[in-house]
Design a protein around this motif. Sequence first.
Motif, short mmCIF file in Angstrom:
data_model
loop_
_atom_site.label_atom_id
_atom_site.label_comp_id
_atom_site.label_asym_id
_atom_site.label_seq_id
_atom_site.Cartn_x
_atom_site.Cartn_y
_atom_site.Cartn_z
N LYS A 1 40.29 -33.56 45.38
CA LYS A 1 40.95 -34.61 45.22
C LYS A 1 40.88 -35.55 44.19
O LYS A 1 41.87 -35.95 43.26
CB LYS A 1 41.28 -35.27 46.64
CG LYS A 1 41.97 -34.36 47.91
CD LYS A 1 41.84 -35.23 48.89
CE LYS A 1 42.47 -34.28 50.27
NZ LYS A 1 42.24 -35.27 51.46
N ALA A 2 39.42 -36.10 44.18
CA ALA A 2 39.40 -36.89 43.25
C ALA A 2 39.40 -36.52 41.63
O ALA A 2 39.64 -37.38 40.75
CB ALA A 2 37.78 -37.25 43.36
N ALA A 3 39.16 -35.22 41.59
CA ALA A 3 39.40 -34.76 40.15
C ALA A 3 40.76 -34.33 39.86
O ALA A 3 41.29 -33.88 38.75
CB ALA A 3 38.37 -33.17 40.04
N GLY A 4 41.73 -34.52 40.78
CA GLY A 4 43.11 -34.38 40.61
C GLY A 4 43.50 -32.72 40.67
O GLY A 4 44.56 -32.47 39.79
N VAL B 1 34.84 -27.64 41.55
CA VAL B 1 35.82 -28.44 40.76
C VAL B 1 36.02 -27.69 39.38
O VAL B 1 36.91 -27.63 38.87
CB VAL B 1 35.54 -29.92 40.53
CG1 VAL B 1 36.65 -30.50 39.74
CG2 VAL B 1 35.67 -30.47 42.21
N GLU C 1 37.23 -33.41 49.01
CA GLU C 1 37.34 -34.89 48.68
C GLU C 1 37.35 -34.94 47.05
O GLU C 1 37.97 -35.47 46.31
CB GLU C 1 36.57 -35.77 49.00
CG GLU C 1 36.78 -36.17 50.65
CD GLU C 1 38.33 -36.74 50.79
OE1 GLU C 1 38.70 -37.36 50.07
OE2 GLU C 1 38.92 -36.01 52.01
N ALA C 2 36.19 -34.11 46.62
CA ALA C 2 35.98 -34.00 45.29
C ALA C 2 37.02 -33.50 44.44
O ALA C 2 37.46 -33.74 43.41
CB ALA C 2 34.54 -33.09 44.71
N GLU D 1 31.09 -30.54 42.57
CA GLU D 1 31.35 -30.53 41.12
C GLU D 1 31.53 -28.94 40.50
O GLU D 1 32.45 -28.63 39.77
CB GLU D 1 30.54 -31.24 40.28
CG GLU D 1 29.17 -30.89 40.22
CD GLU D 1 28.33 -31.53 41.57
OE1 GLU D 1 26.95 -31.82 41.25
OE2 GLU D 1 29.08 -32.21 42.47
N ARG E 1 43.34 -30.79 43.47
CA ARG E 1 43.57 -30.42 44.90
C ARG E 1 44.75 -29.37 44.99
O ARG E 1 44.86 -28.48 45.86
CB ARG E 1 43.38 -31.29 45.83
CG ARG E 1 43.40 -31.30 47.20
CD ARG E 1 42.39 -30.19 47.93
NE ARG E 1 42.99 -29.56 49.32
CZ ARG E 1 43.61 -28.45 49.57
NH1 ARG E 1 44.09 -27.89 48.49
NH2 ARG E 1 43.67 -28.27 50.66
N THR F 1 33.35 -32.69 51.63
CA THR F 1 33.04 -33.61 50.65
C THR F 1 33.51 -32.95 49.34
O THR F 1 33.97 -33.42 48.38
CB THR F 1 31.39 -33.65 50.40
OG1 THR F 1 30.92 -34.23 51.47
CG2 THR F 1 31.31 -34.23 49.13
#
Length: 213
Positions: A164-167, A132, A161-162, A129, A169, A158
Amino acid sequence: MAILDTIYQSVIDGNLNGATTGVNAALAEGIAPAEILNKGLIAAMTEVGRLFEEGEYFVPEMLISARAMQASVAILKPKLKDADVKPLGKIAIGTVKGDLHDIGKNLVAMMLEGTGFEIIDLGTDVPPEKFVDAVKTHDVGFIGMSALLTTTMPAMRTTIEALKAAGVRDRVKVMVGGAPITQEFAKEIGADLYAQDGPSAARNAKISTGANA
């Protein structure tokens, strides 16, 4: 110009006092900050990287050269800002969560700075995080992740992936490195760039910006 040659050689020799004195003298002579940066400091660190890759320099020599460069860049930073000289890009760099090793990360950061990048050093044991947040807060174009322990390598996946999840990437290029990291692992986890050492990190990041290596 003789003074730029002095700065160049001082950085290659790891002569911090010679490099910083040279930078101040060059500024006093009215030489443009960007010229001092490019012809004195960046050119010198490029040569240091070559010497390392040729086996003529080792990590201790590269470190003292990088420190001479870093001290010189610190003098130039406000002048470059006043002259509106833009860095090649911003890189947020850190050792991944669970890993407290920082020598390699620090050396890579100094080499990247010596190539003309602005560095945001997140330190060690950096959770996904925080990477991110660096993208969102500092508008970085690169994420640099380091790991020395095989047990912390999964944290790189990980973190990607974080992102990507946060938009976010697609807003950054991810570069990974460290003793146990390989090109194959970098590809497997979806990283954009792999660097085996400081010089290759600087070269690969510079090439990816479209600048001449």
